[in-house]
Design an enzyme around this catalytic site. Structure first.
Site, short mmCIF file in Angstrom:
data_model
loop_
_atom_site.label_atom_id
_atom_site.label_comp_id
_atom_site.label_asym_id
_atom_site.label_seq_id
_atom_site.Cartn_x
_atom_site.Cartn_y
_atom_site.Cartn_z
N MET A 186 0.82 -1.21 0.00
CA MET A 186 0.00 0.00 0.00
C MET A 186 0.85 1.26 0.00
SD MET A 186 -2.97 1.25 -0.20
CE MET A 186 -4.01 -0.17 0.11
N CYS A 187 2.00 1.22 0.70
CA CYS A 187 2.86 2.41 0.75
C CYS A 187 3.38 2.76 -0.64
CB CYS A 187 4.01 2.19 1.72
SG CYS A 187 5.05 0.76 1.35
N THR A 188 3.69 1.72 -1.43
CA THR A 188 4.17 1.96 -2.80
C THR A 188 3.05 2.53 -3.67
OG1 THR A 188 5.76 0.15 -2.63
CG2 THR A 188 5.17 0.88 -4.84
N SER A 206 2.27 6.33 -2.28
CA SER A 206 3.26 7.42 -2.26
C SER A 206 4.39 7.29 -3.26
CB SER A 206 3.86 7.53 -0.85
OG SER A 206 4.47 6.31 -0.47
#
Length: 462
Positions: free
Chosen positions: A236-238, A241
């Site tokens: 999810m972070c990739t 952001s």
């Protein structure tokens, strides 16, 4: 026939020649058969050979069984399913049912040859049945525009053989569980008459596999679950952001923007078969990709990411469907020894095939008929048990519902699929197993979308 004739004239001429042949050979009235029609099948059934089953006795009865009695269910009418249906219909199988919940998309037409441009938007099962019933004399293909979960055990019990051309692991696991639930045991001994053989085929690009499953006797889907690659998920972070791929942009819109903006109304879920939904995801993905200078977002890629579409090559489908249809023929007629029991095919570099015997797992959660042993500390939280059920390579459950018998009453410890019950049972996830009243040797009953059966686990404290 002159080379300069137009295709339509050629087609009409072929039809005239076929009509003349039937008139000369002598048609068989309303049966749709003509002299010599099944000669290619009779060569296998009315004479012996070096590869025939040792117990097989050539006769005309096997062909009559195919033509008049044998009932086959084909699950999936996509790239593999179209090939399967065609092969079975031309091999003498006349009582065929087909299940598919999808409708025809224009991208299907390059390889799913039972469909035409005019069929776009219609159910695959219905169009495939119409095509074969019209093209193959006396063939009776019955379509079902449904999910496999819409039918009960009585429906599946009517078939002699079931053959799958699916692109979903969950669907494979569900039908596997259904066929296992049909088995009858007398004093612990399996009744062979309750077995409905399952022939399963799958393809991905230039790779494919086919397998023969005799529920209760050979390795089932759950026995070899580790062979299926896990679904690719992006962190999810990739996605949020640091997107680097066009797939990251599409997943961002699918997972974050759609629930936030709800473009088609409150609570309307994303439908991968709705062109308007896919178009909205595509446009928003292009916008996000432009912000990060990412190229390659296309409508087809968007559709593939949203629907988890597996790459398809027509020639691979043809090979695997031929293997599956051959195995159906071998089992239906008992003329040849069936595959034992797993075949892999690869033509990425040259041509490679290999067969091996997949072995049953003694503790298979589906076919072993035994509760599964799991070990946890009394201080472990119910969330840890839930994580184990979903992350274990041998289980891979999607939304397990956990129940247990406590003080003589059946109690739901956690149920995710019903919102009101999920909210009521959510606090249990942070409680320890001891706080929930569970004891050493406790049996847990777990239901999941991957199987129609309830799986039993025996809890052992460490």
């Amino acid at each position: 026939m002159a080379d300069g004739e137009e295709p339509e004239k050629k087609r009409r001429r072929i039809e005239e020649l076929l009509a003349e042949k039937m008139a000369v050979d002598g048609g068989c009235g309303d049966t749709g058969d003509w002299e010599g029609r099944w000669n290619h099948v009779k060569k296998f059934l009315e004479r012996s050979g070096p590869f025939t089953h040792p117990d097989f006795e050539p006769s005309t009865e096997s062909l009559q069984f195919l033509l008049d009695t044998c009932k086959v269910l084909v699950i999936g009418a996509g790239g593999l399913g179209c090939e399967l249906l065609k092969n079975l219909a031309l091999s003498g199988f006349r009582q065929i049912h087909v299940i598919d919940m999808d409708t025809i998309d224009v991208s299907n037409l390059n390889r799913q040859f039972l469909f035409r441009p005019k069929d776009v938007g219609r159910p695959k099962a219905e169009v495939a049945a119409e095509f074969l019933n019209d093209r193959v004399p006396n063939c009776n293909v019955v379509p079902h525009f449904n999910k496999i979960q819409d039918f009960n055990d009585t429906f599946y019990r009517q078939f002699h053989i079931i053959v799958c051309g699916l692109d979903s692991i969950i669907a494979r696991r569900w039908i596997n569980g259904m066929l296992i639930s049909l088995l009858n045991y007398e004093d612990g001994v399996l009744d062979p008459s309750s077995i409905v053989p399952l022939i399963d085929g799958g393809t991905e690009g230039f790779k494919g596999n086919a397998r023969v499953i005799l529920p209760g006797m050979t390795a089932c889907i759950e026995c070899t679950l580790e062979l299926y690659p896990p679904q690719v998920n992006f962190p999810m972070c990739t996605i949020a952001s640091m997107p680097r791929l066009p797939e990251h942009c599409i997943e961002y819109v699918r997972m974050l923007q759609w629930p936030k903006e709800q473009p088609f109304g409150d609570g309307v879920p994303l439908d991968g078969d709705d062109p308007e939904h896919i178009q909205w995801i595509f446009q928003k993905s292009v916008e996000r990709a432009s912000q990060y200078n990412i190229r390659g977002v296309t409508y087809r890629l968007t559709q593939g990411v949203v629907k988890r579409i597996i790459p398809a090559v027509a020639s691979t489908n043809a090979v695997i469907a031929a293997v599956c249809a051959t195995e159906v023929f071998k089992i239906a007629t008992s003329a040849y020894i069936p595959l034992n029991n797993y075949l892999v095919f690869n033509d990425v570099d040259g041509l490679y095939t290999y067969t091996f015997e997949a072995e049953r797992k003694e503790n298979c959660p589906a076919c072993s008929q035994l509760p599964q042993n799991i070990q946890f500390s009394p201080s472990a939280k119910l969330q840890e048990v839930l994580d184990y059920l979903t992350n274990s390579a041998s289980l891979q459950m999607k939304s397990p519902a956990i129940t247990a018998t406590l003080e003589g009453k059946n109690r739901t410890l956690y149920l995710q699929s019903v919102t009101s019950i999920e909210e009521r049972t959510r606090p249990n996830l942070s409680k320890t197993l001891k706080e929930l009243g569970l004891v050493d040797g406790q049996e847990l009953a777990v239901a999941d979308v991957t199987t129609p059966q309830t799986v039993l686990f025996k809890l052992h404290f460490t």
